[in-house]
Scaffold this active site. Structure first.
Site, PDB file in Angstrom:
ATOM      1  N   ASP A  74       0.803  -1.224   0.000  1.00  0.00           N
ATOM      2  CA  ASP A  74       0.000   0.000   0.000  1.00  0.00           C
ATOM      3  C   ASP A  74       0.834   1.272   0.000  1.00  0.00           C
ATOM      4  O   ASP A  74       0.454   2.266  -0.600  1.00  0.00           O
ATOM      5  CB  ASP A  74      -0.956   0.020   1.213  1.00  0.00           C
ATOM      6  CG  ASP A  74      -0.208   0.162   2.531  1.00  0.00           C
ATOM      7  OD1 ASP A  74       0.623  -0.707   2.838  1.00  0.00           O
ATOM      8  OD2 ASP A  74      -0.450   1.157   3.241  1.00  0.00           O
ATOM      9  N   ASP A  77       5.522   0.282   3.405  1.00  0.00           N
ATOM     10  CA  ASP A  77       5.741  -0.958   4.147  1.00  0.00           C
ATOM     11  C   ASP A  77       5.576  -2.161   3.217  1.00  0.00           C
ATOM     12  O   ASP A  77       5.524  -2.009   2.002  1.00  0.00           O
ATOM     13  CB  ASP A  77       4.786  -1.037   5.349  1.00  0.00           C
ATOM     14  CG  ASP A  77       3.320  -0.906   4.930  1.00  0.00           C
ATOM     15  OD1 ASP A  77       3.031  -1.086   3.729  1.00  0.00           O
ATOM     16  OD2 ASP A  77       2.463  -0.624   5.791  1.00  0.00           O
ATOM     17  N   TYR A 226      -5.905   0.975   8.609  1.00  0.00           N
ATOM     18  CA  TYR A 226      -6.980   1.249   7.643  1.00  0.00           C
ATOM     19  C   TYR A 226      -8.322   0.867   8.238  1.00  0.00           C
ATOM     20  O   TYR A 226      -9.051   0.050   7.694  1.00  0.00           O
ATOM     21  CB  TYR A 226      -6.710   0.523   6.322  1.00  0.00           C
ATOM     22  CG  TYR A 226      -5.515   1.092   5.592  1.00  0.00           C
ATOM     23  CD1 TYR A 226      -5.604   2.322   4.934  1.00  0.00           C
ATOM     24  CD2 TYR A 226      -4.294   0.433   5.587  1.00  0.00           C
ATOM     25  CE1 TYR A 226      -4.499   2.862   4.283  1.00  0.00           C
ATOM     26  CE2 TYR A 226      -3.186   0.963   4.939  1.00  0.00           C
ATOM     27  CZ  TYR A 226      -3.299   2.187   4.284  1.00  0.00           C
ATOM     28  OH  TYR A 226      -2.207   2.729   3.645  1.00  0.00           O
ATOM     29  N   GLU A 462       5.802   9.743   3.362  1.00  0.00           N
ATOM     30  CA  GLU A 462       5.455   8.401   2.868  1.00  0.00           C
ATOM     31  C   GLU A 462       4.546   8.488   1.642  1.00  0.00           C
ATOM     32  O   GLU A 462       3.521   9.163   1.667  1.00  0.00           O
ATOM     33  CB  GLU A 462       4.758   7.590   3.958  1.00  0.00           C
ATOM     34  CG  GLU A 462       4.540   6.135   3.553  1.00  0.00           C
ATOM     35  CD  GLU A 462       4.111   5.245   4.719  1.00  0.00           C
ATOM     36  OE1 GLU A 462       4.223   4.016   4.573  1.00  0.00           O
ATOM     37  OE2 GLU A 462       3.663   5.771   5.756  1.00  0.00           O
TER      38      GLU A 462
END
Length: 484
Positions: A74, A77, A226, A462
């Site tokens: 995603d 990571d 999430y 990120e």
């Protein structure tokens, strides 16, 4: 007396500085699509252009005796979270449906990116009857490590929802992704398109029949990463809206009506789909002249009024430099998603010569396009610090992004595994990342238009698949140079 809102907007200091800016949108479009190759999980193909990545996650699903290889990591990571991955796939598909004719040679790459997502989502939906797999990898363990996806030695735990552990939100988003993609491939690959649509219908039925939030079923495996904070009703509306567009079956129209009116948000994201559903459904009111969808058109316009500066009902902050500012963590995810809706609603307005009002101000399509262009240009470097927030685009861009594979030596150069803790030396280093993740859009600047470019500052540094996916549509729109 009404005033032309477009003229009001152009006199706003938010807009005047960027109205003439013209970054190379076609280059940005190409790079925004290339980024997805850097996020791939599974066995990489021979034509893989991001050569510092290698195959990874090749045993994913094995703990449940199924094949769940493929899909995308995603963000920075090594986890496959299906909720944001499905949203990413839906937005790539919507971008392609609305703007594919403007993409030129990039249309092929957009389709490849969609297919990489849908091939995996099909496995998740079809592997075990009565189950939908919704993720691979233990996020709580993964986030304690800093290692390349090719080296992963953390548990590749498999997560699923079922009739006894429902997940209407993740199931309906998966259905939306498969239904939207089925239209992308309708002419290019009819057999694949039919498989996508048939699976979308089944997964949507599962979402409707077994109601519940996947956050409740899976708790700490998906929260706080999430969590479905907005509940699952927005996904049911969104999934039904996509299946209605794909099938024209009145069953889905009736389902949408049965859900009643939704919230009136001023945000659009992987979690809250209401605004996207309203814009998608308003297409039927505007383009098909179907009065049954008038309320969704009204809701879409209420949303626009909450976004536009100088609108009496505006609830959107803008930085001094002109960037929409919604939330401190990964703000650009909201900017790109809202910009997609602004551009797309303006496109529907232009095709029907439609205007609407915010208070006493008349809103013309170019009012939305101007704000949209301002956001795109800001992200591409037209901002107070002249920083492009797309990696590898422009003269100045983020060099120390919060991304494991980008920040560690390429597997091609160092095949020896680094282990869970072996990468932290690179994490804390002030050196630029050795591998440039071309096209990645990071979380973005702070409220003061500043950007520290620090790897440990994940809220700003990120990248994520869903930031890019929503940006593809506006980039395609502006890259074509056509206004209609």
């Amino acid at each position: 007396m009404t005033s032309l809102f477009f003229l009001v907007l152009l006199s706003s200091p938010l807009l005047t500085r960027n109205v003439e800016a013209n970054p190379n949108y076609r280059e940005a479009l190409s790079k925004s699509l290339l980024f997805f190759q850097g996020q791939r999980s599974g066995r990489l193909p021979r034509d893989q252009q991001v050569s510092w990545r290698a195959s990874s996650g090749l045993s994913d699903g094995s703990t449940a005796h199924v094949d769940l290889t493929g899909g995308y990591y995603d963000a920075g990571d090594n986890i496959k979270f299906n909720f944001p991955m499905a949203f990413t796939t839906t937005m790539l598909s919507w971008s392609t449906l609305e703007y594919g004719k403007r993409m030129g040679p990039e249309l092929k790459n957009a389709r490849e990116n969609i297919r990489w997502g849908t091939d995996y989502l099909l496995k998740c939906a079809r592997a075990t009857p009565g189950k939908l797999y919704v993720g691979v990898g233990d996020p709580n363990v993964d986030h304690k490590c800093w290692e390349r996806p090719e080296d992963m030695d953390t548990p590749r735990t498999v997560y699923s929802v079922s009739s006894s552990n429902p997940g209407s939100d993740v199931a309906a988003e998966t259905a939306a992704a498969l239904a939207a993609a089925s239209m992308v491939f309708r002419k290019a690959d009819p057999k694949y398109s039919r498989l996508l649509l048939a699976t979308a219908k089944n997964v949507m039925q599962f979402a409707i029949q077994y109601r519940g939030a996947y956050s409740d079923s899976l708790s700490s495996s998906v929260c706080p990463f999430y969590c479905s904070y907005s509940g699952y009703k927005d996904e049911l509306m969104w999934g039904a809206a996509w299946l209605l567009r794909a099938t024209n079956n009145p069953y889905y129209e009736n389902l949408i009506k049965s859900l009643g009116g939704g919230d009136q948000p001023d945000i659009f994201s992987w979690d809250n789909k209401y605004a996207g559903a309203y814009v998608l459904l308003s297409r039927r009111a505007l383009l098909n002249k179907d009065s049954n969808f008038e309320q969704y058109k009204q809701s879409a316009e209420n949303f626009m009024c909450k976004i536009l500066p100088n609108s009496p009902s505006s609830s959107t902050q803008y930085t001094q430099g002109g960037l929409m500012y919604k939330l401190p963590q990964s703000n650009l995810q909201y900017v790109t998603a809202i910009t997609f809706l602004l551009t797309t609603y303006a496109k529907y307005m232009k095709s029907t010569k439609h205007t609407f009002t915010c208070g006493n101000s008349v809103i013309v399509p170019d009012a939305l396009i101007s704000i949209s262009k301002q956001q795109v240009d800001y992200i591409l470097g037209e901002n107070p610090i002249k920083m492009s927030y797309m990696v590898g685009f422009g003269r100045s861009f983020p060099k120390r992004i919060h991304h494991r594979a980008s920040s560690l030596p390429s597997h091609a150069l160092l095949s020896k595994p680094l282990g869970c803790n072996g990468g932290f030396q690179s994490f804390y280093s002030q050196n630029p990342n050795p591998n440039v993740l071309t096209g990645a859009i990071v979380g973005g600047p702070n409220q003061s238009d500043g950007y520290p470019d620090q790897r440990d500052d994940y809220s700003h540094s990120e990248p994520a698949t869903y930031i890019n996916a929503a940006f593809v549509g506006p980039l395609a729109y502006f890259s074509s140079g056509r206004s209609a």
